[in-house]
Design a protein around this motif. Structure first.
Motif, PDB file in Angstrom:
ATOM      1  N   LEU A  34      38.938  33.982  66.092  1.00 17.17           N
ATOM      2  CA  LEU A  34      40.117  34.736  65.700  1.00 17.17           C
ATOM      3  C   LEU A  34      39.841  35.357  64.338  1.00 17.17           C
ATOM      4  O   LEU A  34      39.511  34.641  63.388  1.00 17.17           O
ATOM      5  N   THR A  35      39.979  36.673  64.237  1.00 15.42           N
ATOM      6  CA  THR A  35      39.709  37.386  62.993  1.00 15.42           C
ATOM      7  C   THR A  35      41.024  37.772  62.327  1.00 15.42           C
ATOM      8  O   THR A  35      41.912  38.342  62.986  1.00 15.42           O
ATOM      9  N   VAL A  36      41.130  37.459  61.046  1.00 10.95           N
ATOM     10  CA  VAL A  36      42.303  37.807  60.257  1.00 10.95           C
ATOM     11  C   VAL A  36      41.828  38.626  59.064  1.00 10.95           C
ATOM     12  O   VAL A  36      40.981  38.173  58.293  1.00 10.95           O
ATOM     13  N   GLU A  37      42.374  39.840  58.918  1.00  9.84           N
ATOM     14  CA  GLU A  37      42.040  40.709  57.795  1.00  9.84           C
ATOM     15  C   GLU A  37      43.324  41.220  57.149  1.00  9.84           C
ATOM     16  O   GLU A  37      44.260  41.618  57.855  1.00  9.84           O
ATOM     17  N   VAL A  38      43.326  41.229  55.840  1.00  7.56           N
ATOM     18  CA  VAL A  38      44.441  41.786  55.079  1.00  7.56           C
ATOM     19  C   VAL A  38      43.843  42.661  53.991  1.00  7.56           C
ATOM     20  O   VAL A  38      43.038  42.196  53.174  1.00  7.56           O
ATOM     21  N   THR A  39      44.205  43.961  53.997  1.00  9.54           N
ATOM     22  CA  THR A  39      43.684  44.896  53.002  1.00  9.54           C
ATOM     23  C   THR A  39      44.843  45.457  52.184  1.00  9.54           C
ATOM     24  O   THR A  39      45.953  45.674  52.698  1.00  9.54           O
ATOM     25  N   SER A  40      44.584  45.683  50.930  1.00  7.94           N
ATOM     26  CA  SER A  40      45.561  46.295  50.019  1.00  7.94           C
ATOM     27  C   SER A  40      44.796  47.123  49.008  1.00  7.94           C
ATOM     28  O   SER A  40      43.576  46.973  48.833  1.00  7.94           O
ATOM     29  N   VAL A  41      45.508  48.020  48.321  1.00 10.27           N
ATOM     30  CA  VAL A  41      44.875  48.902  47.337  1.00 10.27           C
ATOM     31  C   VAL A  41      44.532  48.081  46.098  1.00 10.27           C
ATOM     32  O   VAL A  41      45.387  47.374  45.544  1.00 10.27           O
ATOM     33  N   PHE A  42      43.266  48.191  45.685  1.00 15.22           N
ATOM     34  CA  PHE A  42      42.798  47.432  44.526  1.00 15.22           C
ATOM     35  C   PHE A  42      43.069  48.241  43.254  1.00 15.22           C
ATOM     36  O   PHE A  42      42.702  49.410  43.162  1.00 15.22           O
ATOM     37  N   GLY A  43      43.730  47.623  42.299  1.00 18.13           N
ATOM     38  CA  GLY A  43      44.012  48.292  41.045  1.00 18.13           C
ATOM     39  C   GLY A  43      45.265  47.729  40.425  1.00 18.13           C
ATOM     40  O   GLY A  43      45.841  46.749  40.914  1.00 18.13           O
ATOM     41  N   SER A  44      45.680  48.357  39.351  1.00 16.75           N
ATOM     42  CA  SER A  44      46.874  47.907  38.651  1.00 16.75           C
ATOM     43  C   SER A  44      48.026  48.842  38.942  1.00 16.75           C
ATOM     44  O   SER A  44      47.838  49.973  39.401  1.00 16.75           O
ATOM     45  N   GLY A  82      36.905  51.728  49.739  1.00 16.36           N
ATOM     46  CA  GLY A  82      37.757  52.175  50.830  1.00 16.36           C
ATOM     47  C   GLY A  82      37.283  53.474  51.431  1.00 16.36           C
ATOM     48  O   GLY A  82      36.269  54.065  51.022  1.00 16.36           O
ATOM     49  N   GLY A  83      38.040  53.963  52.439  1.00 16.38           N
ATOM     50  CA  GLY A  83      37.639  55.186  53.139  1.00 16.38           C
ATOM     51  C   GLY A  83      37.783  56.431  52.305  1.00 16.38           C
ATOM     52  O   GLY A  83      37.004  57.380  52.454  1.00 16.38           O
ATOM     53  N   ASP A  84      38.753  56.487  51.429  1.00 14.96           N
ATOM     54  CA  ASP A  84      38.979  57.690  50.632  1.00 14.96           C
ATOM     55  C   ASP A  84      38.358  57.607  49.250  1.00 14.96           C
ATOM     56  O   ASP A  84      38.717  58.363  48.354  1.00 14.96           O
ATOM     57  N   GLY A  85      37.444  56.692  49.045  1.00 17.71           N
ATOM     58  CA  GLY A  85      36.784  56.539  47.755  1.00 17.71           C
ATOM     59  C   GLY A  85      37.437  55.524  46.851  1.00 17.71           C
ATOM     60  O   GLY A  85      36.811  55.073  45.881  1.00 17.71           O
ATOM     61  N   ALA A  86      38.694  55.173  47.121  1.00 20.35           N
ATOM     62  CA  ALA A  86      39.373  54.156  46.311  1.00 20.35           C
ATOM     63  C   ALA A  86      38.961  52.765  46.770  1.00 20.35           C
ATOM     64  O   ALA A  86      38.576  52.544  47.923  1.00 20.35           O
ATOM     65  N   LYS A  87      39.049  51.843  45.869  1.00 17.79           N
ATOM     66  CA  LYS A  87      38.698  50.480  46.209  1.00 17.79           C
ATOM     67  C   LYS A  87      39.876  49.767  46.875  1.00 17.79           C
ATOM     68  O   LYS A  87      41.046  50.061  46.584  1.00 17.79           O
ATOM     69  N   ILE A  88      39.531  48.874  47.774  1.00 18.46           N
ATOM     70  CA  ILE A  88      40.547  48.044  48.421  1.00 18.46           C
ATOM     71  C   ILE A  88      40.201  46.582  48.194  1.00 18.46           C
ATOM     72  O   ILE A  88      39.042  46.219  47.936  1.00 18.46           O
ATOM     73  N   TRP A  89      41.211  45.754  48.259  1.00 23.81           N
ATOM     74  CA  TRP A  89      41.006  44.308  48.199  1.00 23.81           C
ATOM     75  C   TRP A  89      41.095  43.763  49.621  1.00 23.81           C
ATOM     76  O   TRP A  89      42.103  43.943  50.309  1.00 23.81           O
TER      77      TRP A  89
END
Length: 399
Positions: free
Chosen positions: A333-343, A377-384
């Motif tokens: 079972l794979t669990v992934e959670v992504t969010s935008v990395f930054g402040s 990330g896909g658009d050049g921004a980092k993700i967590w």
């Protein structure tokens, strides 16, 4: 050094009683033999006194005691003899086997047996009378039987010591197991408490900060509404945990553990709590609807991982999408959670790092893999990205 050779109380008692008994027999004129070279009555007291001195050394210096006792016994045979001297020698022989070295305990019974057999054969060949067998019998009673008794008592003491040592080791192992069980239970309780309450308290902290920093009645009203909802839900989670920990409660029905079916409610709650911070949470479940049900530990671990990941996003993520992905490939079972990395601007809640530790521990208990960190990330921004792979079958079932 003086205290190491000091006779113990039992040795003194035996020596004094043997000496006094021998003096009484001497005063009464009772002897074991007569017609020997040293037939003067007082000479009998010399080996008697030497044997009593050997008794004093029976425990602290058994080898010396046996040597002195043997010489005293041989000397007694050239006098009129004393029964007390012979009886004390049997105790000296017994003590030499019981308190002596392991080598002495092995050799003395064999040596006394050989002496008994050789003496019997020698006296029988010398006197050529059946009565000579009685001499061998007496020698065996005085030397071999006490040595054999000492071996038996020593064996029982050794077995008792080994049993006590085994019992002590078992008790130590049981105490270690108990301590490890307590530590493991404390860690489990800490994970449950953190995962259940941190999400609600983080929302309370963020919205209360917003209500205090923004002078707007409508914003304050919405913040108070969110604070109340999270407070009520947090109290409910706390009551559930207390119910699990309480022993012998009135309600015998076990509390249901959260499952992945409740993720919709969790995501709705996260959207409500994170709306002020620009977070938009969505769920992507690619699992086959007809797949077998997951084991309860896997369901609980996956739910807690998603819950803690959303809590961390609520605390730290920059405005943007928060995506929860569930998938199943074979036995994983794979669990992934992504969010935008930054402040982000606005109120945030401090973190302690306990959430990542708890998620990693949950995955390790099930034998899975876990990873968390910043990635492009896909658009050049980092993700967590938080990713966990959980075996569908428990580790014990696979093994």
């Amino acid at each position: 050094m003086l205290t190491s050779i000091r006779p113990d109380r039992d040795a003194v008692a035996l020596a004094v009683s043997g000496l006094l008994g021998g003096l009484l027999l001497w005063l009464l004129g009772l002897h074991t033999q007569g017609g020997h070279p040293f037939s003067a009555p007082w000479v009998t007291l010399v080996p008697l006194t030497a044997m009593a001195a050997a008794e004093l050394l029976r425990r602290n210096a058994p080898r010396t005691a046996l040597a002195v006792g043997t010489l005293a016994l041989v000397a007694d045979q050239f006098t009129r003899g004393s029964l007390a001297t012979i009886l004390m020698f049997t105790d000296v022989m017994y003590a030499a086997v019981l308190y002596g070295t392991p080598a002495a305990a092995r050799r003395l019974p064999v040596a006394t047996l050989l002496v008994t057999v050789a003496s019997t054969i020698g006296f029988l060949a010398w006197f050529r009378k059946p009565e000579a067998l009685l001499i061998g019998l007496v020698i065996g009673l005085v030397s071999f039987i006490p040595a054999l008794t000492g071996v038996s008592v020593r064996s029982h003491r050794t077995a008792a010591d080994a049993a006590r040592l085994a019992a002590a080791q078992t008790a130590r192992l049981a105490e270690m197991d108990r301590t490890q069980a307590v530590v493991a239970e404390r860690a489990r309780m800490a994970r449950e408490l953190h995962d259940m309450v941190a999400n609600h308290l983080s929302a309370v902290a963020i919205h209360s900060t917003a209500a205090l920093s923004i002078d707007d009645p409508e914003t304050s009203r919405n913040a108070l509404k969110v604070i109340r909802e999270n407070s009520v839900e947090g109290l409910a989670e706390m009551r559930r945990l207390i119910g699990l920990l309480r022993e012998g409660g009135q309600d015998d029905t076990p509390a249901a553990a959260p499952t992945l079916a409740a993720l919709d409610t969790l995501i709705e709650q996260t959207n409500a709590n994170g709306a002020s911070g620009g977070l938009v949470c969505t769920l992507e479940d690619t699992r086959d609807p007809g797949a077998d049900a997951l084991p309860t530990p896997v369901e609980l671990a996956a739910y807690r991982i998603v819950q803690e990941s959303l809590t961390n996003a609520l605390k730290h993520a920059a405005p943007g999408p928060v995506v929860v992905r569930l998938g199943r490939a074979g036995e994983l079972l794979t669990v992934e959670v992504t969010s935008v990395f930054g402040s982000r601007t606005g109120p945030t809640a401090p973190g302690s790092g306990a959430g990542l530790v708890g998620m990693r521990e949950r995955v390790a208990l099930l034998g899975g893999t876990f990873g968390a960190g910043a990635e492009p990330g896909g658009d050049g921004a980092k993700i967590w990205l938080v990713r966990a792979e959980l075996p569908v079958r428990e580790r014990e079932m696979r093994e």
